[in-house]
Design an enzyme around this catalytic site. Sequence first.
Site, PDB file in Angstrom:
ATOM      1  N   ALA A  23       0.878  -1.006   0.048  1.00 40.98           N
ATOM      2  CA  ALA A  23      -0.099  -0.265  -0.328  1.00 40.98           C
ATOM      3  C   ALA A  23       0.502   1.478  -0.151  1.00 40.98           C
ATOM      4  O   ALA A  23       0.366   2.345  -0.608  1.00 40.98           O
ATOM      5  CB  ALA A  23      -0.851  -0.197   1.341  1.00 40.98           C
ATOM      6  N   GLY A  66      10.527  -0.051   4.438  1.00 36.18           N
ATOM      7  CA  GLY A  66      11.409  -0.653   4.028  1.00 36.18           C
ATOM      8  C   GLY A  66      12.884   0.092   4.320  1.00 36.18           C
ATOM      9  O   GLY A  66      13.251   0.501   5.518  1.00 36.18           O
ATOM     10  N   TYR A  67      13.609   0.725   3.634  1.00 34.15           N
ATOM     11  CA  TYR A  67      15.216   0.988   4.608  1.00 34.15           C
ATOM     12  C   TYR A  67      14.876   2.547   4.664  1.00 34.15           C
ATOM     13  O   TYR A  67      15.998   2.431   4.789  1.00 34.15           O
ATOM     14  CB  TYR A  67      15.785   0.453   3.238  1.00 34.15           C
ATOM     15  CG  TYR A  67      16.012  -0.767   2.880  1.00 34.15           C
ATOM     16  CD1 TYR A  67      17.157  -1.503   3.241  1.00 34.15           C
ATOM     17  CD2 TYR A  67      15.266  -2.072   1.949  1.00 34.15           C
ATOM     18  CE1 TYR A  67      17.203  -2.885   2.929  1.00 34.15           C
ATOM     19  CE2 TYR A  67      15.529  -3.658   1.796  1.00 34.15           C
ATOM     20  CZ  TYR A  67      16.309  -3.689   2.516  1.00 34.15           C
ATOM     21  OH  TYR A  67      16.436  -4.949   2.471  1.00 34.15           O
ATOM     22  N   LYS A  81       2.992   1.506  -2.022  1.00 34.28           N
ATOM     23  CA  LYS A  81       3.858   1.778  -3.139  1.00 34.28           C
ATOM     24  C   LYS A  81       2.602   2.860  -4.154  1.00 34.28           C
ATOM     25  O   LYS A  81       3.340   4.017  -5.067  1.00 34.28           O
ATOM     26  CB  LYS A  81       4.050   0.934  -3.866  1.00 34.28           C
ATOM     27  CG  LYS A  81       5.226   0.015  -3.970  1.00 34.28           C
ATOM     28  CD  LYS A  81       5.271  -1.219  -4.453  1.00 34.28           C
ATOM     29  CE  LYS A  81       6.801  -1.680  -4.186  1.00 34.28           C
ATOM     30  NZ  LYS A  81       7.161  -2.938  -5.125  1.00 34.28           N
ATOM     31  N   ASP A 105       8.744  -2.982  -9.532  1.00 37.36           N
ATOM     32  CA  ASP A 105       9.683  -3.049  -8.683  1.00 37.36           C
ATOM     33  C   ASP A 105      10.899  -2.165  -8.730  1.00 37.36           C
ATOM     34  O   ASP A 105      11.305  -1.677  -9.279  1.00 37.36           O
ATOM     35  CB  ASP A 105       9.901  -4.713  -9.651  1.00 37.36           C
ATOM     36  CG  ASP A 105      10.543  -5.720  -8.333  1.00 37.36           C
ATOM     37  OD1 ASP A 105       9.515  -6.278  -7.763  1.00 37.36           O
ATOM     38  OD2 ASP A 105      12.002  -6.314  -9.215  1.00 37.36           O
ATOM     39  N   SER A 106      10.781  -3.052  -7.269  1.00 40.89           N
ATOM     40  CA  SER A 106      12.194  -2.010  -6.764  1.00 40.89           C
ATOM     41  C   SER A 106      13.240  -2.479  -5.714  1.00 40.89           C
ATOM     42  O   SER A 106      12.474  -3.616  -5.660  1.00 40.89           O
ATOM     43  CB  SER A 106      11.708  -0.683  -6.207  1.00 40.89           C
ATOM     44  OG  SER A 106      10.108  -1.456  -5.205  1.00 40.89           O
TER      45      SER A 106
HETATM   46  P1  ITT Z   1       4.577  -6.000  -4.774  1.00 41.03           P
HETATM   47  O1  ITT Z   1       5.346  -7.438  -4.387  1.00 41.03           O
HETATM   48  O2  ITT Z   1       3.547  -6.583  -4.184  1.00 41.03           O
HETATM   49  O3  ITT Z   1       4.966  -4.927  -4.425  1.00 41.03           O
HETATM   50  P2  ITT Z   1       6.565  -5.670  -1.801  1.00 41.03           P
HETATM   51  O4  ITT Z   1       7.198  -4.527  -1.299  1.00 41.03           O
HETATM   52  O5  ITT Z   1       7.149  -7.439  -2.308  1.00 41.03           O
HETATM   53  O6  ITT Z   1       5.422  -5.024  -2.696  1.00 41.03           O
HETATM   54  P3  ITT Z   1       9.202  -5.274  -3.952  1.00 41.03           P
HETATM   55  O7  ITT Z   1       8.594  -7.177  -4.103  1.00 41.03           O
HETATM   56  O8  ITT Z   1       9.703  -4.666  -5.315  1.00 41.03           O
HETATM   57  O9  ITT Z   1       8.018  -5.077  -3.384  1.00 41.03           O
HETATM   58  O10 ITT Z   1      10.201  -5.215  -3.243  1.00 41.03           O
HETATM   59  C1  ITT Z   1      10.969  -4.052  -2.737  1.00 41.03           C
HETATM   60  C2  ITT Z   1      11.692  -4.295  -1.861  1.00 41.03           C
HETATM   61  O11 ITT Z   1      12.411  -2.983  -1.541  1.00 41.03           O
HETATM   62  C3  ITT Z   1      10.248  -3.380  -0.274  1.00 41.03           C
HETATM   63  O12 ITT Z   1      10.294  -4.274  -0.134  1.00 41.03           O
HETATM   64  C4  ITT Z   1      11.926  -2.025   0.285  1.00 41.03           C
HETATM   65  O13 ITT Z   1      11.984  -3.305   1.598  1.00 41.03           O
HETATM   66  C5  ITT Z   1      12.076  -2.012  -0.807  1.00 41.03           C
HETATM   67  N1  ITT Z   1      11.803  -0.608  -1.089  1.00 41.03           N
HETATM   68  C6  ITT Z   1      11.690  -0.634  -2.792  1.00 41.03           C
HETATM   69  N2  ITT Z   1      10.932   0.899  -2.209  1.00 41.03           N
HETATM   70  C7  ITT Z   1      11.555   1.408  -1.574  1.00 41.03           C
HETATM   71  C8  ITT Z   1      10.955   2.728  -0.746  1.00 41.03           C
HETATM   72  O14 ITT Z   1      11.076   3.612  -1.618  1.00 41.03           O
HETATM   73  N3  ITT Z   1      11.573   2.351   0.319  1.00 41.03           N
HETATM   74  C9  ITT Z   1      12.735   1.987   1.295  1.00 41.03           C
HETATM   75  N4  ITT Z   1      12.702   0.665   0.979  1.00 41.03           N
HETATM   76  C10 ITT Z   1      12.456   0.455  -0.353  1.00 41.03           C
END
Ligand code: ITT
Length: 191
Positions: free
Chosen positions: A15, A149-150, A17, A71-72
């Site tokens: 959410a 996240g980070y 994102k 994806d990030s």
């Molecule tokens: P979906 O796959 O369901 O979209 P996810 O959180 O698992 O959700 P990803 O597989 O793309 O998403 O993993 C991205 C991870 O990278 C995320 O869970 C964070 O740990 C880190 N990350 C990415 N963007 C970030 C941000 O803006 N701030 C902090 N950490 C981030």
Amino acid sequence: MVIPLGALRLASSNAHKARELERALPGWTVELLEADEFPPEDGETYFENALIKARFGRSWASPDELVLGEDSGIEAAVLGGRPGIHSARWGKPGSSVDRLLRELEGKNDRRARYVCELVCLLPDGTELRARGTLEGEVVRERRGTGGFGYDPVFVPEGETSTVAELGDEWKATNSHRARAALKLLEEFLGG
Ligand code: ITT
């Protein structure tokens, strides 16, 4: 191709994102896809994983919706770009930040960057793609409560605060995701 303002269906369970993308794209709504389970993210790049999510979303969403896959991840220079596409599930569940801090312990080179790849699938199957990055460094201790996240350990270049301290408003115009979203907007406008 010029695409009028509208609704985006984000094929994600994160959410944060969706909120960040919505703030980065004034006039657009961004809603999560209501799916119980998403396909495995077994691509080798951010783009491949974003495409997997977007294609899954395309198969679920109404035919007239615009679907987005995202994806990030975070890449630490001294770790050769790890955790990268594995950022969400690095180490034990819920301890990815601890693992990053541990792997960087005693290292002077703290440089890192966030990467975001977006794939948008239009109703007619057209695929648009955009990438955004944010350079910075990983600090030694968590600071701040915003973001996810980070963010509590990442200080962007030119700043002294972590992204979690800078907050969601800052992220909406400066994050890797916001930067990718703006590029996508240019594609929408025919750029
Ligand atoms: P979906 O796959 O369901 O979209 P996810 O959180 O698992 O959700 P990803 O597989 O793309 O998403 O993993 C991205 C991870 O990278 C995320 O869970 C964070 O740990 C880190 N990350 C990415 N963007 C970030 C941000 O803006 N701030 C902090 N950490 C981030």
